[in-house]
Design an enzyme around this catalytic site. Structure first.
Site, PDB file in Angstrom:
ATOM      1  N   HIS A 245       0.681  -1.311   0.170  1.00  0.00           N
ATOM      2  CA  HIS A 245      -0.091  -0.034   0.075  1.00  0.00           C
ATOM      3  C   HIS A 245       0.834   1.308  -0.021  1.00  0.00           C
ATOM      4  CE1 HIS A 245      -3.420  -2.337   1.374  1.00  0.00           C
ATOM      5  NE2 HIS A 245      -2.688  -2.830   2.164  1.00  0.00           N
TER       6      HIS A 245
HETATM    7  C1  BDR Z   1      -3.115   0.667   5.422  1.00  0.00           C
HETATM    8  O1  BDR Z   1      -3.061   0.185   6.954  1.00  0.00           O
HETATM    9  C2  BDR Z   1      -2.000  -0.063   7.233  1.00  0.00           C
HETATM   10  O2  BDR Z   1      -2.254  -1.653   7.737  1.00  0.00           O
HETATM   11  C3  BDR Z   1      -1.102  -0.473   6.063  1.00  0.00           C
HETATM   12  O3  BDR Z   1       0.325  -0.005   6.505  1.00  0.00           O
HETATM   13  C4  BDR Z   1      -1.674   0.837   5.229  1.00  0.00           C
HETATM   14  O4  BDR Z   1      -0.994   2.148   5.496  1.00  0.00           O
HETATM   15  C5  BDR Z   1      -3.732  -0.281   4.562  1.00  0.00           C
HETATM   16  O5  BDR Z   1      -5.060  -0.084   4.543  1.00  0.00           O
END
Ligand code: BDR
Ligand code: CA
Length: 315
Positions: A245
């Site tokens: 992400h």
């Molecule tokens: C986001 O939530 C976290 O778990 C990850 O680091 C990312 O920033 C994805 O939903």
């Protein structure tokens, strides 16, 4: 064409994917100058996120990067964490020694405020990779800085993918919806990397082996983090790999053409228990609400992984 690197503050809750984002930024000094890293509570509590941020800087061979600890809880709610995805430490996977580099004195929120006041207006970009608590707190404490921010490029929200932590909400927005509302209503130019993008930026065997094949400590750690992080999404979605992400935020600063999106209105749900933290994105332009974000929807995943691999190999 030569250009001077964009000055950024990375606001983060590491997290394996945050870690890869930080490494990408630290490997790309011609594109981004990391003024500081501000840790926030999110994936794991603050004592771990600030420690993890320092582990990552040391791994990158950059112990001089300034790391500050910020807010340890959302503005109005109890902290929700994501150990079920990231493990107990937030960086589960490889064995890691405690960092030696110091945590900076002073609060992350004050660092954000002081930096925005000191640097010329519209020259500092904020890169939130976690809940928006630090950014919203800075905006509330020092409203004069809001108009000085060049841009906010953040990972959070979803439209077509709807949610991951609940059926309706993405984790970063869900954890602190009141903070997200402040940021989305701030008037600062926003670029949003939602799940719609990041769920297209999936690892696969070849991509992970390319990290491992670098033969460096960074390559090995990234591969081991990814190995750990993948199991959750693979089980949940039946996908070949996991979404990286947060590196999408830094990749956008380096190579914006990798991404496509729309300038639209995005509002945050803060009232409904059922859909708390939902990013209500007017992708189809069915309201007259003014656009407040460049909300991304597409990514050239192959190009993204090529960039990531090329840059991480420098460390
Ligand atoms: C986001 O939530 C976290 O778990 C990850 O680091 C990312 O920033 C994805 O939903
Ligand atoms: Ca994160």
């Amino acid at each position: 064409m030569t250009h001077s690197p964009r000055k950024i503050i990375i606001d983060t809750d590491p997290g394996q994917d945050d870690a890869v984002a930080i490494l990408l930024a630290l490997a790309s000094p011609e594109d981004v100058e990391v003024l500081g890293i501000t840790a926030v509570a999110g994936n794991v509590p603050l004592p771990l996120t600030q420690k993890n941020a320092r582990i990552i800087c040391e791994l990158a061979g950059k112990p001089q990067v300034r790391v500050f600890a910020g807010c340890d809880a959302p503005l109005k709610r109890k902290l929700v964490t994501a150990e079920h995805v990231h493990g107990k430490t937030g960086l589960d996977g490889p064995q890691m020694a405690d960092p030696v580099m110091p945590l900076q004195e002073g609060h992350a929120v004050d660092f954000i405020i002081d930096t925005l006041r000191r640097e010329p207006a519209h020259t500092v970009t904020l890169c939130p990779l976690g809940p928006l608590t630090n950014i919203a707190t800075a905006f509330q404490k020092a409203p004069d800085i809001v108009g000085r921010v060049q841009q906010i490029v953040l990972m959070g929200g979803a439209y077509f993918e709807v949610g991951n932590i609940t059926p309706a909400a993405e984790f970063n927005i869900y954890v602190d919806p009141e903070a997200a509302e402040i940021v989305f209503k701030s008037g600062v130019p926003l670029v949003v990397m939602p799940l719609d993008v990041t769920h297209k930026a999936l690892t696969n065997r070849a991509r992970v082996e390319a990290f491992r094949g670098m033969g460096s400590e960074v390559g090995r750690m990234v591969a081991e983090w990814t190995d750990f992080f993948e199991r959750f999404d693979m089980q949940k979605y039946g996908s070949e790999g996991a979404p990286l992400h947060d590196p999408c935020v830094i990749a956008y600063l380096i190579k914006p053409d990798l991404f496509t999106g729309r300038h639209i209105n995005v509002e945050i749900e803060t009232q409904s228990e059922l859909t708390l933290g939902m990013t209500v994105a007017d992708w189809w332009g069915v309201t007259k609400r003014p656009a407040n974000a460049l909300f991304m929807g597409g990514v050239d995943a192959a190009g993204f992984y090529t960039l990531l691999t090329e840059r991480l190999a420098r460390l």
